[in-house]
Design an enzyme around this catalytic site. Structure first.
Site, mmCIF file in Angstrom:
data_model
loop_
_atom_site.group_PDB
_atom_site.id
_atom_site.type_symbol
_atom_site.label_atom_id
_atom_site.label_comp_id
_atom_site.label_asym_id
_atom_site.label_seq_id
_atom_site.Cartn_x
_atom_site.Cartn_y
_atom_site.Cartn_z
ATOM 1 N N LYS A 135 0.863 -1.190 0.000
ATOM 2 C CA LYS A 135 0.000 0.000 0.000
ATOM 3 C C LYS A 135 0.889 1.225 0.000
ATOM 4 C CE LYS A 135 -4.541 0.773 0.760
ATOM 5 N NZ LYS A 135 -5.570 -0.229 0.526
HETATM 6 N N1 GLU Z 1 -7.387 -0.182 -2.650
HETATM 7 C C1 GLU Z 1 -8.206 -1.352 -2.733
HETATM 8 C C2 GLU Z 1 -8.146 -2.140 -1.437
HETATM 9 O O1 GLU Z 1 -7.906 -1.605 -0.386
HETATM 10 C C3 GLU Z 1 -7.921 -2.182 -3.972
HETATM 11 C C4 GLU Z 1 -6.515 -2.668 -4.107
HETATM 12 C C5 GLU Z 1 -6.218 -3.303 -5.460
HETATM 13 O O2 GLU Z 1 -7.088 -3.392 -6.306
HETATM 14 O O3 GLU Z 1 -5.062 -3.711 -5.622
HETATM 15 O O4 GLU Z 1 -8.399 -3.316 -1.396
#
Ligand code: GLU
Length: 449
Positions: A135
């Site tokens: 992230k």
């Molecule tokens: N940001 C989204 C989550 O927290 C999607 C992450 C993604 O698609 O890689 O799951």
């Protein structure tokens, strides 16, 4: 505690006054902070003891593998140069490339990204995806800059990350404050930075792209769709008829708005809604689709004609059956959980309940569909996008929808089964299922050298 950017979405137990104007200051606002990463580590520790996880695996997973911080300058429209701080936390790649969103938010911090990256590892493992967890993002308010500035900020950030991301190494996606457009700029920047001859092979460096630029049908609504699959699965198992039920949603961005629109098709009416601009109530029910269009045009729910403005306290005490938090972490504390009338909390957001809030919900018999399950539809469809990119294919919306439904229901069943077997709550069961898969892989591969 970090003062949140959005006055309406203040943390559950504020210790610093909420800021009511978007700040351009990159430093954290002083005050006691919510230790999000510690909370997530706490869940890991509890689940580790349930499955009797080897201590070395628990120790490895208790910290991210890599923590990247980049500071980069961007020329603003007025000619001045502003320095931005960007992050990419790569938590685990034992199951596959690091995977997870990029968040642009003024209250984002290293601690938040560490927590969110770890949650991506659990999410991908739980969903049986060939991905690890990551992230990242930038600490700033995207509403505060022009479109041109946003493009330059995004491009400089991805340029700074260089080959620390890649289609088989670390694959970003949208999160709070970013969208398909952000991903198109990111992909284009990556292609120009890394200079791959085979541009097609680089398309999968990010997911959540616009369809014409290599995105997939169904990705935009995927997280909301996954939340809805979990709610319908819960309703079936609890013998609850969803028709006529009342919904409250906190955060009306991608996740909250799609969840509300999809639930409205099942006869669930949205009666209370909130975002960074405030909270609105309508006992008769909002037209979720129209409200979604309004927010897309105006940027927030403020001024929507059919709603009565209410306070944050009134929102949490609203007469509703289902609550979908789809905003920031640490929104449901002791007070909020005590006030809540809803029977079900389906976590569209990551980490919306703090441990004190969760304890109250459990005591009151309010069901929680935990984040790593409830909002996993997004990363699941991201995986479908990545597979399509690899194979140079374009699947139909029906195909994506069908696969997602099967994946969500399968994960729900695995979690229920674990909870029954170990007599534990649903969050612990999610962690348990996710960790069992990780433990198996560590046992097979062992530690290098
Ligand atoms: N940001 C989204 C989550 O927290 C999607 C992450 C993604 O698609 O890689 O799951």
């Amino acid at each position: 505690m970090t003062t949140p950017a959005d006055p309406a979405q203040k943390p559950a137990r504020p210790t610093a006054p909420p800021s009511d104007s978007p700040s351009r200051v990159d430093n954290a606002v002083p005050g006691e902070r919510y230790e999000f990463f510690k909370v997530i580590q706490g869940y890991l520790d509890r689940a580790a003891s349930v499955i009797q996880m080897p201590e070395y695996v628990r120790a490895i997973l208790s910290q991210p593998k890599n923590e990247l911080i980049v500071n980069f300058p961007v020329r603003m429209d007025d000619g001045s140069v502003r320095l931005f701080k960007g992050y990419r936390i790569q938590h685990s790649n034992i199951l596959g490339p690091y995977k997870g969103g990029m968040r642009f938010h003024e209250s984002a911090s290293l601690d938040d990204f560490k927590a969110l990256a770890a949650m991506m590892t659990w999410k991908c493992s739980l969903m049986n995806l060939p991905y690890g967890g990551g992230k990242g993002g930038i600490k700033f308010n995207p509403r505060d800059v022009s479109r041109n500035e946003l493009q330059r900020i995004t491009r400089r950030f991805f340029h700074s990350l260089g080959s620390n991301i890649g289609p088989d190494y670390d694959i970003p996606a949208p999160d709070m404050g970013t969208n398909a457009q952000t991903m198109a700029w990111a992909m284009d920047t990556y292609m120009n930075t890394v200079g791959m001859v085979n541009k097609q092979a680089a398309t999968g460096v990010v997911t959540g792209k616009p369809i014409a630029s290599g995105g997939t049908y169904g990705r935009e609504k995927a997280t909301g769709q996954g939340v809805v699959h979990c709610i319908t699965e819960w309703a079936e198992r609890e013998r609850v008829d969803l028709e006529g039920k009342r919904l409250m949603v906190q955060g009306f961005g991608n996740v909250g708005s799609h969840t509300a629109v999809l639930l409205s098709k099942l006869g669930v009416s949205l009666v209370a809604v909130g975002d960074h601009s405030g909270y609105l109530y309508n006992a008769e029910g909002f037209n979720a689709h129209r409200l979604q269009e309004y927010v897309q045009a105006k940027g927030s729910i403020a001024g929507y004609p059919n709603g009565k403005p209410i306070s944050r306290e009134e929102f949490f005490a609203a007469d509703a059956d289902i609550f979908v938090p789809a905003a920031l972490e640490n929104q449901i504390g002791e007070e909020e959980a005590t006030a809540l009338k809803a029977r079900l909390v389906a976590e569209g957001a990551n980490g919306p309940c703090n441990p004190a809030g969760e304890e109250v919900l459990a005591k009151r018999g309010i069901h929680v569909l935990p984040d790593v399950l409830a909002n996993a539809g997004g990363v699941t469809v991201s995986y479908y996008e990545w597979v399509q990119n690899k194979r140079s294919e374009q699947w139909t919306l029906e195909e994506v929808d069908e696969r997602l439904e099967t994946a969500m229901k399968g994960a729900y069943e695995r979690v229920e089964h674990f909870a029954r077997k170990h007599r534990c709550d649903t969050r612990l069961a999610c962690y348990g299922v996710a960790l069992e898969r990780l433990v198996k892989v560590y046992a097979e591969r062992e530690i290098f050298p």
